[in-house]
Design an enzyme around this catalytic site. Structure first.
Site, PDB file in Angstrom:
ATOM      1  N   GLY A 137      -5.903  -1.483  -4.793  1.00 16.28           N
ATOM      2  CA  GLY A 137      -4.793  -1.040  -3.946  1.00 16.28           C
ATOM      3  C   GLY A 137      -5.029   0.373  -3.423  1.00 16.28           C
ATOM      4  O   GLY A 137      -6.029   1.025  -3.758  1.00 16.28           O
ATOM      5  N   ASP A 146      -4.104 -10.941 -14.225  1.00 20.25           N
ATOM      6  CA  ASP A 146      -3.009 -11.375 -13.354  1.00 20.25           C
ATOM      7  C   ASP A 146      -1.712 -10.765 -13.872  1.00 20.25           C
ATOM      8  O   ASP A 146      -1.210 -11.148 -14.932  1.00 20.25           O
ATOM      9  CB  ASP A 146      -2.918 -12.903 -13.322  1.00 20.25           C
ATOM     10  CG  ASP A 146      -1.813 -13.369 -12.375  1.00 20.25           C
ATOM     11  OD1 ASP A 146      -1.140 -12.504 -11.765  1.00 20.25           O
ATOM     12  OD2 ASP A 146      -1.626 -14.591 -12.256  1.00 20.25           O
ATOM     13  N   TYR A 166       3.873  -5.456  -7.127  1.00 19.54           N
ATOM     14  CA  TYR A 166       4.258  -6.318  -6.016  1.00 19.54           C
ATOM     15  C   TYR A 166       4.917  -5.383  -5.005  1.00 19.54           C
ATOM     16  O   TYR A 166       5.998  -4.854  -5.258  1.00 19.54           O
ATOM     17  CB  TYR A 166       5.242  -7.381  -6.502  1.00 19.54           C
ATOM     18  CG  TYR A 166       5.669  -8.365  -5.426  1.00 19.54           C
ATOM     19  CD1 TYR A 166       5.201  -9.668  -5.424  1.00 19.54           C
ATOM     20  CD2 TYR A 166       6.526  -7.965  -4.396  1.00 19.54           C
ATOM     21  CE1 TYR A 166       5.583 -10.556  -4.419  1.00 19.54           C
ATOM     22  CE2 TYR A 166       6.895  -8.838  -3.395  1.00 19.54           C
ATOM     23  CZ  TYR A 166       6.432 -10.142  -3.422  1.00 19.54           C
ATOM     24  OH  TYR A 166       6.804 -11.012  -2.432  1.00 19.54           O
ATOM     25  N   THR A 217       9.444   3.810  -7.405  1.00 21.60           N
ATOM     26  CA  THR A 217       9.695   3.986  -5.975  1.00 21.60           C
ATOM     27  C   THR A 217      11.005   4.706  -5.661  1.00 21.60           C
ATOM     28  O   THR A 217      11.972   4.613  -6.424  1.00 21.60           O
ATOM     29  CB  THR A 217       9.720   2.592  -5.304  1.00 21.60           C
ATOM     30  OG1 THR A 217      10.119   2.730  -3.949  1.00 21.60           O
ATOM     31  CG2 THR A 217      10.702   1.653  -5.994  1.00 21.60           C
ATOM     32  N   TYR A 258      12.898  -5.576  -4.205  1.00 19.39           N
ATOM     33  CA  TYR A 258      11.742  -4.745  -4.623  1.00 19.39           C
ATOM     34  C   TYR A 258      12.234  -3.554  -5.451  1.00 19.39           C
ATOM     35  O   TYR A 258      11.729  -3.287  -6.545  1.00 19.39           O
ATOM     36  CB  TYR A 258      10.975  -4.277  -3.390  1.00 19.39           C
ATOM     37  CG  TYR A 258       9.965  -3.186  -3.658  1.00 19.39           C
ATOM     38  CD1 TYR A 258       8.763  -3.456  -4.304  1.00 19.39           C
ATOM     39  CD2 TYR A 258      10.220  -1.862  -3.265  1.00 19.39           C
ATOM     40  CE1 TYR A 258       7.840  -2.445  -4.546  1.00 19.39           C
ATOM     41  CE2 TYR A 258       9.302  -0.858  -3.501  1.00 19.39           C
ATOM     42  CZ  TYR A 258       8.116  -1.147  -4.146  1.00 19.39           C
ATOM     43  OH  TYR A 258       7.207  -0.145  -4.392  1.00 19.39           O
ATOM     44  N   LYS A 297      11.459  -2.744  -9.412  1.00 15.32           N
ATOM     45  CA  LYS A 297      10.809  -1.513  -9.861  1.00 15.32           C
ATOM     46  C   LYS A 297      11.704  -0.757 -10.851  1.00 15.32           C
ATOM     47  O   LYS A 297      11.223  -0.169 -11.819  1.00 15.32           O
ATOM     48  CB  LYS A 297      10.462  -0.612  -8.676  1.00 15.32           C
ATOM     49  CG  LYS A 297       9.424  -1.179  -7.717  1.00 15.32           C
ATOM     50  CD  LYS A 297       8.041  -1.361  -8.322  1.00 15.32           C
ATOM     51  CE  LYS A 297       7.358  -0.055  -8.640  1.00 15.32           C
ATOM     52  NZ  LYS A 297       5.962  -0.289  -9.144  1.00 15.32           N
ATOM     53  N   TRP A 308       6.835   6.255   0.340  1.00 17.02           N
ATOM     54  CA  TRP A 308       6.128   6.119   1.623  1.00 17.02           C
ATOM     55  C   TRP A 308       4.619   6.331   1.449  1.00 17.02           C
ATOM     56  O   TRP A 308       4.012   7.185   2.103  1.00 17.02           O
ATOM     57  CB  TRP A 308       6.692   7.122   2.625  1.00 17.02           C
ATOM     58  CG  TRP A 308       8.137   6.921   3.000  1.00 17.02           C
ATOM     59  CD1 TRP A 308       9.108   6.307   2.275  1.00 17.02           C
ATOM     60  CD2 TRP A 308       8.783   7.368   4.210  1.00 17.02           C
ATOM     61  NE1 TRP A 308      10.307   6.334   2.944  1.00 17.02           N
ATOM     62  CE2 TRP A 308      10.134   6.987   4.133  1.00 17.02           C
ATOM     63  CE3 TRP A 308       8.352   8.062   5.331  1.00 17.02           C
ATOM     64  CZ2 TRP A 308      11.068   7.266   5.143  1.00 17.02           C
ATOM     65  CZ3 TRP A 308       9.270   8.351   6.339  1.00 17.02           C
ATOM     66  CH2 TRP A 308      10.615   7.943   6.237  1.00 17.02           C
TER      67      TRP A 308
HETATM   68  N1  LIG Z   1       3.277   1.574  -0.806  1.00 21.24           N
HETATM   69  C1  LIG Z   1       4.368   2.336  -0.828  1.00 21.24           C
HETATM   70  O1  LIG Z   1       4.896   2.743   0.235  1.00 21.24           O
HETATM   71  C2  LIG Z   1       5.004   2.732  -2.132  1.00 21.24           C
HETATM   72  C3  LIG Z   1       6.201   3.492  -2.097  1.00 21.24           C
HETATM   73  C4  LIG Z   1       6.768   3.870  -3.319  1.00 21.24           C
HETATM   74  C5  LIG Z   1       6.173   3.506  -4.504  1.00 21.24           C
HETATM   75  N2  LIG Z   1       5.025   2.745  -4.498  1.00 21.24           N
HETATM   76  C6  LIG Z   1       4.446   2.361  -5.781  1.00 21.24           C
HETATM   77  O2  LIG Z   1       3.171   2.995  -5.891  1.00 21.24           O
HETATM   78  C7  LIG Z   1       2.297   2.160  -6.647  1.00 21.24           C
HETATM   79  C8  LIG Z   1       1.009   1.937  -5.871  1.00 21.24           C
HETATM   80  O3  LIG Z   1       1.322   1.269  -4.658  1.00 21.24           O
HETATM   81  P1  LIG Z   1       0.199   0.942  -3.563  1.00 21.24           P
HETATM   82  O4  LIG Z   1       0.799   1.235  -2.237  1.00 21.24           O
HETATM   83  O5  LIG Z   1      -1.095   1.550  -3.941  1.00 21.24           O
HETATM   84  O6  LIG Z   1       0.109  -0.654  -3.719  1.00 21.24           O
HETATM   85  P2  LIG Z   1      -0.868  -1.672  -2.967  1.00 21.24           P
HETATM   86  O7  LIG Z   1      -1.803  -0.951  -2.070  1.00 21.24           O
HETATM   87  O8  LIG Z   1      -0.013  -2.755  -2.417  1.00 21.24           O
HETATM   88  O9  LIG Z   1      -1.738  -2.261  -4.171  1.00 21.24           O
HETATM   89  C9  LIG Z   1      -1.162  -3.075  -5.137  1.00 21.24           C
HETATM   90  C10 LIG Z   1      -2.207  -3.433  -6.154  1.00 21.24           C
HETATM   91  O10 LIG Z   1      -1.597  -4.341  -7.073  1.00 21.24           O
HETATM   92  C11 LIG Z   1      -2.446  -5.455  -7.206  1.00 21.24           C
HETATM   93  N3  LIG Z   1      -1.677  -6.658  -7.531  1.00 21.24           N
HETATM   94  C12 LIG Z   1      -0.626  -7.184  -6.883  1.00 21.24           C
HETATM   95  N4  LIG Z   1      -0.224  -8.327  -7.478  1.00 21.24           N
HETATM   96  C13 LIG Z   1      -1.069  -8.507  -8.534  1.00 21.24           C
HETATM   97  C14 LIG Z   1      -1.182  -9.498  -9.535  1.00 21.24           C
HETATM   98  N5  LIG Z   1      -0.363 -10.558  -9.606  1.00 21.24           N
HETATM   99  N6  LIG Z   1      -2.152  -9.352 -10.463  1.00 21.24           N
HETATM  100  C15 LIG Z   1      -3.006  -8.300 -10.416  1.00 21.24           C
HETATM  101  N7  LIG Z   1      -2.959  -7.349  -9.504  1.00 21.24           N
HETATM  102  C16 LIG Z   1      -1.998  -7.447  -8.567  1.00 21.24           C
HETATM  103  C17 LIG Z   1      -3.125  -5.604  -5.867  1.00 21.24           C
HETATM  104  O11 LIG Z   1      -4.280  -6.419  -6.021  1.00 21.24           O
HETATM  105  P3  LIG Z   1      -4.923  -7.201  -4.761  1.00 21.24           P
HETATM  106  O12 LIG Z   1      -5.700  -6.159  -4.008  1.00 21.24           O
HETATM  107  O13 LIG Z   1      -5.758  -8.235  -5.398  1.00 21.24           O
HETATM  108  O14 LIG Z   1      -3.766  -7.761  -3.977  1.00 21.24           O
HETATM  109  C18 LIG Z   1      -3.442  -4.147  -5.570  1.00 21.24           C
HETATM  110  O15 LIG Z   1      -4.589  -3.743  -6.268  1.00 21.24           O
HETATM  111  C19 LIG Z   1       3.098   0.895  -6.948  1.00 21.24           C
HETATM  112  O16 LIG Z   1       3.687   1.014  -8.221  1.00 21.24           O
HETATM  113  C20 LIG Z   1       4.183   0.882  -5.891  1.00 21.24           C
HETATM  114  O17 LIG Z   1       5.318   0.167  -6.309  1.00 21.24           O
HETATM  115  C21 LIG Z   1       4.425   2.368  -3.335  1.00 21.24           C
END
Ligand SMILES: NC(=O)c1ccc[n+]([C@@H]2O[C@H](COP(=O)([O-])OP(=O)(O)OC[C@H]3O[C@@H](n4cnc5c(N)ncnc54)[C@H](OP(=O)(O)O)[C@@H]3O)[C@@H](O)[C@H]2O)c1
Length: 297
Positions: free
Chosen positions: A14, A39, A64, A104, A128, A132, A153
């Site tokens: 990710g 998983d 997720y 988040t 979502y 979280k 974000w």
């Molecule tokens: N993105 C945002 O804007 C945002 C905002 C606030 C907080 N956050 C938090 O910050 C953290 C990092 O977010 P991010 O943006 O880096 O997320 P991301 O880019 O969507 O990456 C999610 C990761 O989780 C893995 N994943 C999802 N479902 C899975 C499953 N069933 N089994 C194993 N792995 C799984 C994905 O694997 P695959 O590559 O195989 O899919 C990927 O490696 C998270 O906790 C998120 O909730 C994100």
């Protein structure tokens, strides 16, 4: 094995996971199993994985994150965002490992004036956010050596994010209509990973070894705030040279003109005061962090 010992990174593919691999490189023995071995929808698999790897530090960047799809996949979102973190917390506690987890800004309803603090009452507007929040609660209930970083974000040079979507749309269209009444702090995966490393170093190598002194929930975002439209404007201004000066026109719109399955908070700016006071760690202003992210494109 050296330094921080064996480090298990979950969600290593990710946005954040990739940057954690960079910022913890050389800090210990890094293990990042793929989805087939880990998983996160299966708490049993998560438990077995932790037992077989026996990490000293768990960085959980897996989640997720499909905010709109979660509205129709509640069970899966709950399993990955709450069930897996609970299993991780329990396994971490069994072996006294440090668990770092991310949450988040979407745990809040956006109704506050000014930045949210950690003691403010969460009230998620979407599935979502609720999933979280349940993950946070599960980890806190287990207690022990844990850090939960609430961020917002998230974007960076890789993955699925607002900056890369804007740049793609900017190549395809002359006019982009972007929401201007949701305020938050764009935060790069790069800054998040850097700050995570700084906090972990401070916890694991600092004088204060007792979790009562440092364990818990912290807000962790880049400094400052803007709207999605303001963020888009800065993205296009910062990348003008990459696009031969070609700029799409930006039209600010209210959220009501861009209906989505999941509702989103109007104000999700998070105060980072607790993080800075406790660990002396501060993330870059969002505009500076954006320039760094652009330089990595
Ligand atoms: N993105 C945002 O804007 C945002 C905002 C606030 C907080 N956050 C938090 O910050 C953290 C990092 O977010 P991010 O943006 O880096 O997320 P991301 O880019 O969507 O990456 C999610 C990761 O989780 C893995 N994943 C999802 N479902 C899975 C499953 N069933 N089994 C194993 N792995 C799984 C994905 O694997 P695959 O590559 O195989 O899919 C990927 O490696 C998270 O906790 C998120 O909730 C994100």
């Amino acid at each position: 094995m050296s330094g921080l010992g064996r480090i298990l990174i979950l969600g290593a593919t990710g946005q954040l996971g990739r940057e954690l691999q960079r910022s913890f490189a050389g800090a210990g023995e890094i293990v990042y199993p793929g989805r087939e071995r880990a998983d996160m929808a299966s708490p049993e698999q998560v438990r077995e994985l932790v037992r077989s790897i026996a990490p000293d530090l768990i960085l959980n960047a897996a989640a997720y994150t499909a905010v709109d799809r979660a509205e129709t996949e509640r069970e899966l979102a709950m399993a990955i965002n709450a069930g897996a973190p609970q299993a991780l917390a329990e396994e971490a506690a069994r072996r006294n490992a440090l668990l770092v987890h991310y949450s988040t800004d979407y745990v809040f309803d956006g109704a506050r004036q000014g930045p949210w603090v950690e003691t403010d009452e969460p009230n998620p507007l979407n599935v979502y956010g609720a999933s979280k929040l349940a993950g946070e609660a599960a980890i806190s209930a287990v207690g022990g050596r844990h850090l939960i970083f609430r961020t917002s974000w998230v974007y960076g040079p890789h993955g699925k994010n607002f900056m890369l979507t804007m740049l793609r749309l900017g190549r395809e269209r002359d006019l982009l209509r972007v929401v201007d009444d949701q305020i938050g702090a764009p935060t790069t995966s790069i800054e998040l990973a850097r700050a995570t490393r700084a906090v972990v170093d401070s916890v694991l190598t600092g004088a204060s070894k007792s979790p009562e002194d440092w364990a818990g929930l912290y807000h962790m975002t880049c400094q400052g705030s803007t709207s999605w439209c303001g963020f888009a404007r800065a993205i296009f201004a910062g990348t003008a040279s990459l696009r031969n000066g070609r700029q799409p026109e930006l039209e600010p719109i209210p959220s009501s003109d861009y209906p989505t399955p999941a509702r989103r908070p109007a104000n999700s700016v998070l105060s980072n005061l607790k993080l800075t006071e406790r660990f002396g760690v501060q993330l870059a202003p969002w505009e500076t962090a954006l320039q760094t992210a652009i330089s990595r494109l």
